[in-house]
Design a protein around this motif. Structure first.
Motif, PDB file in Angstrom:
ATOM      1  N   SER A 127      69.927  91.236 151.181  1.00 33.01           N
ATOM      2  CA  SER A 127      68.546  90.757 151.066  1.00 33.01           C
ATOM      3  C   SER A 127      68.104  89.943 152.281  1.00 33.01           C
ATOM      4  CB  SER A 127      68.387  89.902 149.802  1.00 33.01           C
ATOM      5  OG  SER A 127      69.246  88.772 149.856  1.00 33.01           O
ATOM      6  N   SER A 128      68.959  89.812 153.299  1.00 34.80           N
ATOM      7  CA  SER A 128      68.635  89.022 154.500  1.00 34.80           C
ATOM      8  C   SER A 128      67.938  89.911 155.519  1.00 34.80           C
ATOM      9  CB  SER A 128      69.912  88.418 155.095  1.00 34.80           C
ATOM     10  OG  SER A 128      70.553  87.577 154.157  1.00 34.80           O
ATOM     11  N   THR A 146      76.709  96.789 148.600  1.00 33.01           N
ATOM     12  CA  THR A 146      75.545  96.691 147.716  1.00 33.01           C
ATOM     13  C   THR A 146      75.825  95.886 146.448  1.00 33.01           C
ATOM     14  OG1 THR A 146      76.118  98.771 146.601  1.00 33.01           O
ATOM     15  CG2 THR A 146      74.668  98.917 148.537  1.00 33.01           C
ATOM     16  N   GLY A 147      76.821  94.988 146.494  1.00 33.13           N
ATOM     17  CA  GLY A 147      77.040  94.120 145.350  1.00 33.13           C
ATOM     18  C   GLY A 147      75.828  93.254 145.087  1.00 33.13           C
ATOM     19  N   THR A 156      64.758  98.704 149.653  1.00 30.87           N
ATOM     20  CA  THR A 156      64.087  97.772 150.549  1.00 30.87           C
ATOM     21  C   THR A 156      64.942  97.489 151.787  1.00 30.87           C
ATOM     22  OG1 THR A 156      62.870  96.716 148.745  1.00 30.87           O
ATOM     23  CG2 THR A 156      63.149  95.435 150.762  1.00 30.87           C
ATOM     24  N   ALA A 157      66.236  97.254 151.562  1.00 30.63           N
ATOM     25  CA  ALA A 157      67.152  96.993 152.680  1.00 30.63           C
ATOM     26  C   ALA A 157      67.215  98.195 153.618  1.00 30.63           C
ATOM     27  CB  ALA A 157      68.542  96.659 152.148  1.00 30.63           C
ATOM     28  N   VAL A 160      64.259  98.252 155.902  1.00 31.58           N
ATOM     29  CA  VAL A 160      64.420  97.345 157.043  1.00 31.58           C
ATOM     30  C   VAL A 160      65.292  98.002 158.109  1.00 31.58           C
ATOM     31  CG1 VAL A 160      65.255  95.094 157.808  1.00 31.58           C
ATOM     32  CG2 VAL A 160      64.140  95.310 155.570  1.00 31.58           C
ATOM     33  N   LEU A 161      66.398  98.592 157.668  1.00 30.95           N
ATOM     34  CA  LEU A 161      67.299  99.255 158.615  1.00 30.95           C
ATOM     35  C   LEU A 161      66.598 100.421 159.304  1.00 30.95           C
ATOM     36  CD1 LEU A 161      70.652  99.300 156.592  1.00 30.95           C
ATOM     37  CD2 LEU A 161      70.002  97.747 158.441  1.00 30.95           C
ATOM     38  N   ALA A 162      65.840 101.202 158.533  1.00 31.48           N
ATOM     39  CA  ALA A 162      65.123 102.337 159.125  1.00 31.48           C
ATOM     40  C   ALA A 162      64.138 101.864 160.180  1.00 31.48           C
ATOM     41  CB  ALA A 162      64.406 103.125 158.030  1.00 31.48           C
ATOM     42  N   PHE A 163      63.429 100.792 159.900  1.00 31.41           N
ATOM     43  CA  PHE A 163      62.466 100.235 160.860  1.00 31.41           C
ATOM     44  C   PHE A 163      63.178  99.849 162.158  1.00 31.41           C
ATOM     45  CE2 PHE A 163      60.199  96.554 162.652  1.00 31.41           C
ATOM     46  CZ  PHE A 163      58.922  97.088 162.815  1.00 31.41           C
TER      47      PHE A 163
END
Length: 359
Positions: A127-128, A146-147, A156-157, A160-163
């Motif tokens: 979530s960071s 993914t814990g 959502t994470a 962010v990575l895709a962006f």
């Protein structure tokens, strides 16, 4: 299709207790186990936790009472020189050196300064978003645990990575993350760079909370390689995970479960780690291609195990085959029993003694 080799990460974590010598012994044990990689943890304690951050329940049980999480972590840091020394030793023995960064400086050390090709991100950082973005902009391989999360948080994470992977230079935003995630370029880059690890963030994890079937859910939802970061006791669960498709296995290990420190008691010992790796490799071989056909080793047993049509009593030339004079017995190198009904009513072309194979 034959399953590809599972990537096995021997998770040393902080089980070196801040000692380079102990960390080197952990490398030696990981090499002997046959693991593909050994992973440590890289952090600056003051950048990771605040002075008031509490310990988890399991840490309270395994570390000094009255000690803060910050004080505990300070004892478990590896220096920059320690990292370089460990990587040099890993390179020498042919095992990949990995370490999970927990802050921006640690990410910079591992990726830019040390040139590591794989970045492992812990469940706690799923979530960071700013940290995920920094990791993605390195364009390195990313393994994301993914814990503690549900599907929406993982999506959502991944946005962010895709962006970050697409190389967006505009101001980040939730909308921009969604747009990157749903774009064909974003999806292609996620496929190229990102793997997910199913994980239950409890040490040790109760067996009834592992939920291995969630691996199938992750694969169906995101179409990415999925593995398991396992915190159960023993080796059964990671081996089972490989049997149902895990591409990566991460498992904590220690040289001695009685050593002081937060993670030793929930870790495998060196002997168990080696047994886990061996078990995984056996399962990989056993999974095979999925094509149902006799295995080479069993072909020699076909005539022994199968049956043929035989004479149950003397049969002379010209006798009619009936239910009373033909039957089915081993061995299987004669006329197959599938021809039983077409033989009934025909005349014998040869003489047969009892138990002779029919022709």
């Amino acid at each position: 299709m034959i399953k590809k080799r599972t990537y096995i990460i021997a998770e040393a974590g902080v089980n070196h207790n801040g000692s380079l010598d102990l960390a080197i012994e952990l490398v030696d044990a990981a090499v002997k186990s046959g693991a593909d990689a050994i992973k440590f943890q890289t952090f600056k304690s003051e950048s990771l936790v605040s002075k008031s951050a509490p310990k988890s329940d399991y840490q309270l049980k395994t570390t000094e009472l009255g000690e803060s999480q910050l004080e505990m972590l300070k004892k478990l840091e590896l220096s920059v020189s320690d990292h370089y020394e460990l990587k040099k030793i890993c390179d020498k023995y042919g095992i990949e050196f990995l370490s999970t960064p927990f802050d921006f400086d640690s990410l910079d050390l591992l990726e830019r300064q040390m040139g590591m090709e794989t970045i492992k991100i812990s469940s706690g950082d799923l979530s960071s978003a700013p940290f995920l973005l920094a990791a993605a902009k390195t364009k390195k391989r990313i393994i994301l645990s993914t814990g503690l999360s549900c599907l929406g948080e993982i999506e959502t994470a991944l946005g962010v990575l895709a962006f970050g992977l697409v190389g967006g230079v505009e101001m980040p935003s939730i909308k921009k993350f969604k747009d990157a995630y749903t774009s064909s370029e974003g999806q292609a880059l996620l496929q190229k760079h990102v793997s997910l690890l199913h994980c239950t963030t409890e040490y040790p994890t109760p067996y009834d909370e592992v939920n291995l079937k969630a691996m199938d859910t992750l694969k169906a939802a995101f179409q990415l390689p999925v593995g398991l970061s396992d915190h159960t006791e023993g080796i059964a669960i990671p081996i089972a995970a490989v049997a149902i498709g895990a591409t990566i296995i991460e498992k904590h290990f220690t040289l001695d479960r009685n050593l002081p420190g937060p993670d030793h008691k929930a870790s495998l010992d060196a002997k168990e780690l080696k047994a886990m790796v061996a078990g995984i490799r056996q399962v990989e071989m056993a999974l095979g291609s999925g094509i149902k056909t006799p295995a080479p080793s069993e072909l020699k047993n076909m005539h022994v195990a199968r049956k043929s049509l035989i004479a149950t009593k003397k049969i002379a030339i010209g006798d009619i085959y009936t239910e009373d004079n033909i039957g089915i017995k081993r061995p299987g190198n004669g006329l197959a029993p599938i021809h039983y009904w077409e033989m009934l009513g025909k005349s014998a072309m040869h003489n047969f003694d009892e138990d002779d194979l029919l022709e």
